[in-house]
Design a protein around this motif. Structure first.
Motif, PDB file in Angstrom:
ATOM      1  N   ARG A 198       0.808  -1.227   0.000  1.00 21.00           N
ATOM      2  CA  ARG A 198       0.000   0.000   0.000  1.00 21.00           C
ATOM      3  C   ARG A 198       0.840   1.274   0.000  1.00 21.00           C
ATOM      4  O   ARG A 198       0.285   2.377  -0.005  1.00 21.00           O
ATOM      5  CB  ARG A 198      -0.925   0.006   1.219  1.00 21.00           C
ATOM      6  N   SER A 200       2.495   2.657   2.437  1.00 19.80           N
ATOM      7  CA  SER A 200       2.008   3.387   3.602  1.00 19.80           C
ATOM      8  C   SER A 200       2.817   3.012   4.826  1.00 19.80           C
ATOM      9  O   SER A 200       3.384   1.918   4.903  1.00 19.80           O
ATOM     10  CB  SER A 200       0.526   3.075   3.845  1.00 19.80           C
ATOM     11  N   ALA A 204      -4.195   0.124   7.411  1.00 18.51           N
ATOM     12  CA  ALA A 204      -5.307   0.509   6.544  1.00 18.51           C
ATOM     13  C   ALA A 204      -6.631   0.323   7.274  1.00 18.51           C
ATOM     14  O   ALA A 204      -6.680  -0.182   8.407  1.00 18.51           O
ATOM     15  CB  ALA A 204      -5.283  -0.342   5.270  1.00 18.51           C
ATOM     16  N   THR A 208      -9.676  -3.178   3.927  1.00 22.12           N
ATOM     17  CA  THR A 208      -8.456  -3.198   3.110  1.00 22.12           C
ATOM     18  C   THR A 208      -7.398  -4.070   3.752  1.00 22.12           C
ATOM     19  O   THR A 208      -6.725  -4.867   3.077  1.00 22.12           O
ATOM     20  CB  THR A 208      -7.916  -1.772   2.929  1.00 22.12           C
TER      21      THR A 208
END
Length: 642
Positions: A198, A200, A204, A208
């Motif tokens: 992701r 990130s 999430a 997700t």
């Protein structure tokens, strides 16, 4: 050389910084794997180097997690990729190794077998929506706690057995020690890969996060398939041609997708899949070691760590076969081997020690939700593997086959020993016996490579009927029409998709639980129980689930209106009931003599499962909302359709 190394070190950090800015971090694990493959020299073919590199990286990630737990950067993909690439650059500089293209010999046949397994295994997951995919493992129950570990490791940035207090807000006090000390090497790896997928540095939303985890679970199974097929080919030996390998790899591939290994995927046991994959690679490397002693030693050591950090039940097998290789290699003559042994011993002890803290005295006697292994088919498989090792007296001249036979015998003795202990203690073999049978099956599939030395006609004469036999029947005693893998591919093995969709609905409406325990009363009993469990894990509210489990669990005595009232009154948080079907019921009037509909074994339970005299789910929820207006919330929801 110094200038090239300096440039490479600079790129090791510039590339992760750049990919993170453009949200292409998913490329970094592939780059790290390519770098690990590039510095390998002990394998002959590309497949050798890819499998060995993947095994090394997984073991190294388990160890690296100990440091990541303590550093301030936690799971940021740029930091993790930068460190990994830096280590690879320094390793290449220290060994003087430049990228080198390995031979592709025999890789094409292996690639075809892996592609075939992947295509069949992916069908039931690609064809389903998220609820359908999640519903498969949710029927096995354990996936909720696996998600919990994966999620909290992502929140806190490291192993929870090093800081169990971080888990306390998410689990009941009675389960804190058990869950915090469960082997977490794979959950940590999943949490790291989630960051790369992701691009990130943070967790999430629940839907997700669980979607990523389900696909990582499928990917773990595909890695197991690659490991087993590669191991069978490696044990077959370097002199066997494609014609002899084809029926053997075909049989191994068929067993993987039709037989018991695929049920480990469908029931949602990611740790076991990873432990089995490590055991398969280790079996192959003990039978046919790498050509470089240093690489062989490092790989065996990291595989032992990988088994310890994922499924320590398999660690005795891994330790015994690794010791066989160490004795054959005469490692006791080398001083550095003793240093390595001490370091590996300390790291590999972490799994059993934490597992011991998480287990009861009767752990090996506990039952579980794993499917019972097909006993006759397993006996047939082990017999075929033994024939491949023992026939024509070849093992006397082949250390490779002697080691493979030793590995098969070790796995067989472990399973037989635990089975005998369970029968003597409780009268029948249960859960962990089937887990050791899974190990025996995987080892036997690897050892089937020995059949490749027989004539092509003989191998095909054995492989084709056995594969067809696996295709048309399955089950505990191989009497049920249609194999487990066929049921999965055709959609006959559905799991609990409605429960998964309910859990996702609840998590989307209240991602963090909304300060309440969310209880599903919308449909049938198993659906309600599994959905409440799944939602509790997705919302980070598993701490409040156990109290409701007894009331909702369809296999128990059930609960009365007074029991439900007591749960609400004693709940430390708001109780939110999700309602839909007016006919849905679960309460009884007398728990000692519950008046419930008669249901034949194997048939789904009706939505109206409670006593007709007791209140329905909607009636009971409304009564409690009137009695506890500030503590009970009602949500009239419409379940999601596939």
């Amino acid at each position: 050389m110094i200038r090239k190394t300096a440039v490479a070190l600079l790129l090791a950090w510039l590339i992760p910084l750049a990919t993170h800015q453009v949200r292409l971090d998913f490329l970094l694990p592939l780059l790290v794997l390519a770098g690990a493959v590039a510095v390998q020299r002990g394998g002959v073919t590309l497949a050798d180097r890819v499998v060995v590199a993947a095994a090394q990286l997984f073991g190294a990630a388990c160890v690296f997690g100990l440091a990541i737990t303590l550093w301030p950067g936690h799971l940021h993909p740029t930091l993790i990729a930068g460190v990994a690439l830096t280590v690879l650059v320094l390793l290449a500089a220290a060994t003087g190794r430049t990228p080198q293209m390995p031979k592709m010999r025999k890789d094409a046949l292996l690639a075809i077998a892996v592609a075939g397994v992947s295509a069949v295994a992916l069908v039931p997951y690609v064809a389903r929506d998220l609820g359908g995919r999640l519903g498969l493992p949710l029927a096995g129950e354990d996936i909720a706690r696996h998600f919990l570990l994966y999620d909290v490791i992502g929140r806190t940035g490291g192993y929870l057995f090093l800081r169990p207090e971080a888990l306390r807000p998410f689990v009941p006090d009675a389960e804190l020690t058990g869950i915090a000390n469960y082997p977490q090497g794979l959950h940590f790896s999943y949490a790291v890969l989630d960051r790369f997928v992701r691009s990130s540095a943070h967790n999430a939303a629940p839907a997700t996060a669980v979607d990523v985890m389900v696909w990582l679970l499928v990917g773990t199974y595909l890695l197991l398939a690659l490991a087993v097929l590669w191991a069978a080919r490696r044990i077959a030996g370097p002199g066997d041609g494609a014609a002899r390998l084809l029926p053997v790899l075909g049989l191994v591939a068929a067993w993987l997708v039709l037989g018991d290994p695929v049920t480990v995927l469908s029931r949602g046991y990611p740790n076991e899949l990873a432990g089995l994959a490590c055991a398969a690679v280790l079996t192959a490397l003990v039978a046919r070691p790498l050509t470089r002693l240093g690489e062989q030693t490092a790989t065996v050591a990291l595989l032992l760590v990988g088994v310890s950090f994922t499924y320590s039940l398999f660690l005795p097998y891994a330790g015994i076969v690794a010791a066989l290789w160490a004795v054959r290699a005469r490692l006791w003559r080398r001083w550095w081997a003793w240093v390595c042994a001490v370091a590996v011993g300390c790291l590999a002890a972490i799994g059993p020690l934490t597992a011991a803290a998480a287990s009861s005295d009767s752990q090996l006697l506990l039952n579980g939700t794993a499917r019972v292994v097909d006993r006759p088919a397993t006996v047939l498989l082990v017999a075929l593997a033994a024939v491949g090792v023992l026939a024509t007296g070849t093992p006397r001249r082949s250390p490779r086959l002697r080691a493979a036979g030793f590995a098969l015998a070790t796995a067989g003795v472990m399973a037989a020993g635990l089975g005998a202990y369970q029968i003597a203690t409780i009268g029948r073999p249960v859960y962990y016996f089937d887990k050791l049978l899974h190990l025996l099956i995987v080892v036997a599939l690897c050892v089937l490579g020995g059949l490749a030395r027989f004539r092509v006609r003989l191998s095909a004469t054995v492989a084709v009927p056995v594969a067809l036999f696996m295709l048309v029947a399955g089950g505990e005693w191989h009497t049920t029409p249609v194999a487990p893998g066929v049921k999965l591919a055709l959609g006959r093995d559905r799991g609990s998709p409605e429960a998964a969709r309910d859990a996702l609905l609840m998590a989307r409406m209240f991602p963090d639980g909304g300060g309440a325990v969310n209880v599903d009363l919308m449909g049938s009993p198993w659906r309600n129980w599994s959905a409440t469990l799944g939602a509790a894990a997705l919302q980070g509210q598993y701490r409040h689930f156990p109290g409701w489990s007894g009331l909702l669990y369809p296999g128990g005595k059930g609960g009365t209106m007074d029991d439900l009232d007591r749960l609400v009154a004693n709940s430390p948080v708001t109780v939110r009931f999700f309602l839909h079907d007016p006919a849905a019921s679960l309460l009884v009037v007398d728990t000692d003599h519950p008046n419930r509909p008669a249901v034949r074994p194997g048939q789904p339970l009706p939505v109206a499962f409670g006593d007709p005299v007791a209140p329905s789910n909607i009636e009971a929820a409304r009564l409690l909302a009137a009695k506890y207006p500030t503590k009970v919330q009602l949500v009239y929801a419409t379940p999601a359709n596939p």
